[in-house]
Write an enzyme that holds these catalytic residues in place. Sequence first.
Site, PDB file in Angstrom:
ATOM      1  N   TYR A 155     -60.845  -0.459  64.921  1.00 54.01           N
ATOM      2  CA  TYR A 155     -59.516  -1.063  65.300  1.00 54.01           C
ATOM      3  C   TYR A 155     -59.732  -2.663  65.503  1.00 54.01           C
ATOM      4  O   TYR A 155     -58.968  -3.451  65.369  1.00 54.01           O
ATOM      5  CB  TYR A 155     -59.048  -0.540  66.391  1.00 54.01           C
ATOM      6  CG  TYR A 155     -57.988   0.676  65.961  1.00 54.01           C
ATOM      7  CD1 TYR A 155     -58.287   1.920  65.413  1.00 54.01           C
ATOM      8  CD2 TYR A 155     -56.730   0.687  66.631  1.00 54.01           C
ATOM      9  CE1 TYR A 155     -57.583   2.719  65.187  1.00 54.01           C
ATOM     10  CE2 TYR A 155     -55.710   1.600  66.243  1.00 54.01           C
ATOM     11  CZ  TYR A 155     -56.362   2.819  65.555  1.00 54.01           C
ATOM     12  OH  TYR A 155     -55.412   3.836  65.324  1.00 54.01           O
TER      13      TYR A 155
ATOM     14  N   LYS B 253     -69.055  11.638  63.430  1.00 52.78           N
ATOM     15  CA  LYS B 253     -69.323  11.915  62.102  1.00 52.78           C
ATOM     16  C   LYS B 253     -70.840  11.376  61.693  1.00 52.78           C
ATOM     17  O   LYS B 253     -71.300  10.870  61.074  1.00 52.78           O
ATOM     18  CB  LYS B 253     -68.234  11.047  61.140  1.00 52.78           C
ATOM     19  CG  LYS B 253     -68.687  11.124  59.630  1.00 52.78           C
ATOM     20  CD  LYS B 253     -67.854  12.636  59.338  1.00 52.78           C
ATOM     21  CE  LYS B 253     -68.194  12.804  57.716  1.00 52.78           C
ATOM     22  NZ  LYS B 253     -67.991  14.198  57.379  1.00 52.78           N
TER      23      LYS B 253
ATOM     24  N   ASP C 269     -57.290   8.507  67.208  1.00 54.03           N
ATOM     25  CA  ASP C 269     -55.840   8.397  66.726  1.00 54.03           C
ATOM     26  C   ASP C 269     -55.172   9.716  65.910  1.00 54.03           C
ATOM     27  O   ASP C 269     -54.113  10.034  65.980  1.00 54.03           O
ATOM     28  CB  ASP C 269     -55.792   7.049  66.007  1.00 54.03           C
ATOM     29  CG  ASP C 269     -54.490   6.664  65.434  1.00 54.03           C
ATOM     30  OD1 ASP C 269     -53.522   6.809  66.311  1.00 54.03           O
ATOM     31  OD2 ASP C 269     -54.222   6.470  64.349  1.00 54.03           O
TER      32      ASP C 269
ATOM     33  N   ASP D 209     -52.578  13.034  66.812  1.00 55.96           N
ATOM     34  CA  ASP D 209     -51.158  13.362  66.252  1.00 55.96           C
ATOM     35  C   ASP D 209     -51.273  14.882  65.630  1.00 55.96           C
ATOM     36  O   ASP D 209     -50.434  15.503  65.693  1.00 55.96           O
ATOM     37  CB  ASP D 209     -51.035  12.428  64.892  1.00 55.96           C
ATOM     38  CG  ASP D 209     -50.024  11.176  65.429  1.00 55.96           C
ATOM     39  OD1 ASP D 209     -50.126  10.890  66.455  1.00 55.96           O
ATOM     40  OD2 ASP D 209     -49.209  10.755  64.661  1.00 55.96           O
TER      41      ASP D 209
END
Length: 362
Positions: free
Chosen positions: A141, A191, A247, A251
Site C-alpha cells: 500500500y 505467502k 484487506d 471483506d
Amino acid sequence: MDKTITLLAGDGIGPEIVKAGKEVLEAIANRFGHQFTFQEAHIGGAALDATGEPLPEETIERCKNADACLLGAVGGPKWDGNPPHLRPEKGLLAIRQILNLYANLRPVQVLDALVDESTLKKNVIQGVDVLIVRELTGGIYFGTPRERRQIDGEEGVIDTLVYKKEEIERILHRAFQFAQLRGRHVTSVDKANVLESSRMWRECATEIAQQYPDVTLEHMLVDNAAMQLIRNPKQFDVLVTENLFGDILSDEASMITGSLGMLPSASLNSTSFGLYEPVHGSAPELAGLNEANPLATISSTAMLLRYSFKMSEEADCVEQAIRTVLNKGYRTADLAHNQATTCSTSEMTAAVINEINVAIHS
Ligand code: IPM
Ligand code: MG
C-alpha cells in the site's frame, strides 16, 4: 471523564452513519456521566470538494488533538476519475500513515439473531468469533517506487512491497496480546512459499511466539486461509496478516456474518489513540436515503469506548443494545431478506439509544 472525539463523516452514507454514532456516544455520555466534546473535520471526497485536498492540514490537526476519531466512509463515483493523489481514498490512507495507526482490528462475530442472514450454512457459522489483526501502514500500500515506467522498452508498471522488521514485529506482538485476552490461538497468514517479505514475517512470528507460551501459533498460507475461512471459520481465533492480505480476507470474512453492514473496525497506534470506522464503504447509491445500516458504525463506537477510553462497561452497554434490538426484530434493508418490514437508519439508531437508556447496568 472528559474526552474529545473528531468526527470524519466523509462521503456517501458517511454523514448519516456518523450522526448515528455520535448520537449513541451522546447517549452513553449522558447515561454514564461523561463529557464528550465533538469536533468535525473533512476527509475524502467531501474534503476535496471543500478544500481541493483529500486530507487538509486542519483535519490532521483536529485528529491529533482528539482522544479518538470516528470515521464514516470515503469515496464515490464523482471522484473516480481523479489522479491518485486526488482520490478520496488517499485521504484515508494518509491519515492512517500520519497518525501511525498500524494495528487494524476487524472483529468478525456472528450474532445469534443474524445467523440466517449468511449465505453459509448455520452449523458452519454459528458462534464464529474471529479477530482479524491487519497491519495497516506498510506493505504494498505504501512502498515506493510505485509508478508507470518503461520496462525493457515496453510499457510497464511497478508497485513495491516494503516492510521493516520492526513493523512486522510490533503487529505480531499486538496479535499475541489480543489472543491472550481471547482464545489464545494465533493464525499468522502469509505467502512464505513465494514472497521474501512473508518469509521474514513467518520467522518473526515463530520467534515472537516464544514470548507468549500461553498462546498457540499456526502459520497458514494466504490462499489456504481464504479457503479455510469459508470451509470452517470456527478454527480461527486471532488471524494476523499484512496489509493487502488483511484487506482482502476481512471483506471475505464479513460475509460469514451475512452483511458487510455489521462489521466495525479500530485502527490503533501504540498509545490508546485510535480511529474507528465501519469496514463497509460509502455506498453512494444509498446516500441521503436514510436506509443505510448504522450498526457497523455504532459497533465501532463500542470499540472506541473500549480501546481508546478504557470504558468497558460503556462498550458492553452499546454491544448489548445492538444485540437486543436485533433480537427484537429490527432490521435495516440489508438485513431484512426474510422480513416484510424494514427500519430506517434513524429508526435503528433510535432503537439502540432506547436500549442504552433503559438498560440496567449491574
Ligand atoms: C479498507 C478499504 C481501504 C483499504 C480503501 C478504501 C483504501 O478497502 O479499509 O479495507 O484498502 O484499506
Ligand atoms: Mg477493504
